[in-house]
Design a protein around this motif. Structure first.
Motif, PDB file in Angstrom:
ATOM      1  N   LYS A  60      -1.187 -10.146   8.353  1.00 13.83           N
ATOM      2  CA  LYS A  60       0.183  -9.710   8.599  1.00 13.83           C
ATOM      3  C   LYS A  60       1.125 -10.865   8.313  1.00 13.83           C
ATOM      4  O   LYS A  60       1.001 -11.935   8.887  1.00 13.83           O
ATOM      5  N   ALA A  61       2.062 -10.652   7.411  1.00 11.51           N
ATOM      6  CA  ALA A  61       2.963 -11.744   7.078  1.00 11.51           C
ATOM      7  C   ALA A  61       4.264 -11.171   6.551  1.00 11.51           C
ATOM      8  O   ALA A  61       4.297 -10.091   5.961  1.00 11.51           O
ATOM      9  N   ASP A  62       5.336 -11.892   6.791  1.00 12.40           N
ATOM     10  CA  ASP A  62       6.632 -11.486   6.256  1.00 12.40           C
ATOM     11  C   ASP A  62       6.755 -11.981   4.831  1.00 12.40           C
ATOM     12  O   ASP A  62       6.425 -13.124   4.536  1.00 12.40           O
ATOM     13  N   ILE A  63       7.222 -11.112   3.971  1.00 15.42           N
ATOM     14  CA  ILE A  63       7.402 -11.491   2.580  1.00 15.42           C
ATOM     15  C   ILE A  63       8.877 -11.442   2.255  1.00 15.42           C
ATOM     16  O   ILE A  63       9.522 -10.415   2.428  1.00 15.42           O
ATOM     17  N   ALA A  64       9.404 -12.544   1.795  1.00 18.03           N
ATOM     18  CA  ALA A  64      10.826 -12.599   1.461  1.00 18.03           C
ATOM     19  C   ALA A  64      11.023 -12.206   0.007  1.00 18.03           C
ATOM     20  O   ALA A  64      10.262 -12.624  -0.868  1.00 18.03           O
ATOM     21  N   ASP A  65      12.040 -11.387  -0.222  1.00 18.63           N
ATOM     22  CA  ASP A  65      12.401 -11.069  -1.600  1.00 18.63           C
ATOM     23  C   ASP A  65      13.065 -12.281  -2.202  1.00 18.63           C
ATOM     24  O   ASP A  65      13.936 -12.889  -1.588  1.00 18.63           O
ATOM     25  N   ASP A  66      12.644 -12.657  -3.387  1.00 23.88           N
ATOM     26  CA  ASP A  66      13.220 -13.865  -3.962  1.00 23.88           C
ATOM     27  C   ASP A  66      13.463 -13.684  -5.446  1.00 23.88           C
ATOM     28  O   ASP A  66      12.535 -13.479  -6.216  1.00 23.88           O
ATOM     29  N   SER A  67      14.719 -13.752  -5.814  1.00 20.39           N
ATOM     30  CA  SER A  67      15.037 -13.548  -7.217  1.00 20.39           C
ATOM     31  C   SER A  67      14.836 -14.833  -8.022  1.00 20.39           C
ATOM     32  O   SER A  67      14.872 -14.809  -9.247  1.00 20.39           O
TER      33      SER A  67
END
Lengths: 162, 105
Positions: A60-67
């Motif tokens: 379980k991990a948070d994934i950041a959107d990264d452009s």
């Protein structure tokens, strides 16, 4: 006298058992380069949804959107004539990249590949993948202990995941 | 199939970094395709690819079935010099193995 003998017998037996287990371990190839196979995360690769695959691979991990993560799929980008071999390219300015993961959301088995990089290795990374139908393609990078994600939608003329 | 074809590898020094390009020769059957007789072709795909530079492991790639046939990879290694040994080893799900080596030019 009898007890003494028995004790010795036990010792010999014990020794024999541990020796044979050691031999088994050695011959089963656990200590040989074949261990390559043992490290293949079959749960993640056999998962049928993106969520399951990521859960099995990363927990379980948070994934950041990264452009800032540059990701190209198809040639010309966002379109592929033949889904059996779609070029992808991943480039990023992030440092300390530990892992790169590529997923195709609508493939029968979404997880395409997972790269484990050492500090001696560097992006850009290029490869060819199969895409079954029009689908978002996802690249996830783990760098400095954080996860970054970017998605591209790709149209395919001929599905390539039979 | 694939036996007559060879795995290829190129490693080139460019602007201080080493560019490695690999083309493996492998059918990469997913296990879902059918042959002419309408029978399923059993899965046969490369699972693990590892790259060494001068006996130091630098990269490991785990592949699923969705890696294209005759897998192609290109990546960069930090630094390096001419004459470095680059080796790639792969294993597929049936236990077949391959090695391909080159020197950096």
């Amino acid at each position: 006298m009898m007890e003494d003998l028995n004790r010795q017998r036990r010792k010999v037996l014990k020794g024999a058992i541990s020796a044979s287990t050691l031999a088994l371990v050695a011959t089963s190839g656990l200590l040989l380069p074949q261990q390559l196979l043992a490290h293949w995360p079959s749960d993640a690769f056999n998962a049928e949804t993106v969520e399951d695959a990521l859960l099995a691979l990363l927990g379980k991990a948070d994934i950041a959107d990264d452009s800032a993560l540059q990701f190209k799929v198809g040639a010309p980008p966002s379109y592929a004539i033949n889904g059996a071999s779609v070029p992808i390219q991943i480039q990023s300015d992030l440092t300390n990249i530990e892992r790169v993961i590529v997923l195709v959301e609508k493939n029968p088995l979404p997880l395409v590949m997972s790269l484990e990089m050492t500090s001696a290795c560097k992006l850009p990374f290029k490869s060819m993948i199969k895409i079954a139908e029009d689908s978002p393609v996802m690249a996830i990078i783990r760098a400095n202990g954080k996860l970054y994600k970017t998605t591209r939608f790709v149209e395919v003329d001929i599905g390539g995941c039979a | 199939m694939g036996l007559s074809e060879k795995d290829r590898i190129r490693a080139k020094l460019k602007a201080g970094d080493t560019t490695v390009r690999v083309l493996l020769s492998h059918p990469m059957h997913t296990g879902r395709a059918k042959n002419d007789a309408d029978k399923l072709i059993p899965a046969e795909f490369i699972q693990d690819i590892r790259c060494w530079r001068n006996s130091e492991e630098v990269l490991s790639i785990k592949c699923g079935t969705a890696t294209a046939r005759n897998p192609y990879f290109s990546f960069h290694l930090v630094g390096g010099q001419q004459g470095d040994q680059i080796a790639i080893r792969w294993v597929d799900n049936l236990g077949a193995k391959g090695t391909v080596e080159t020197t950096v030019i």
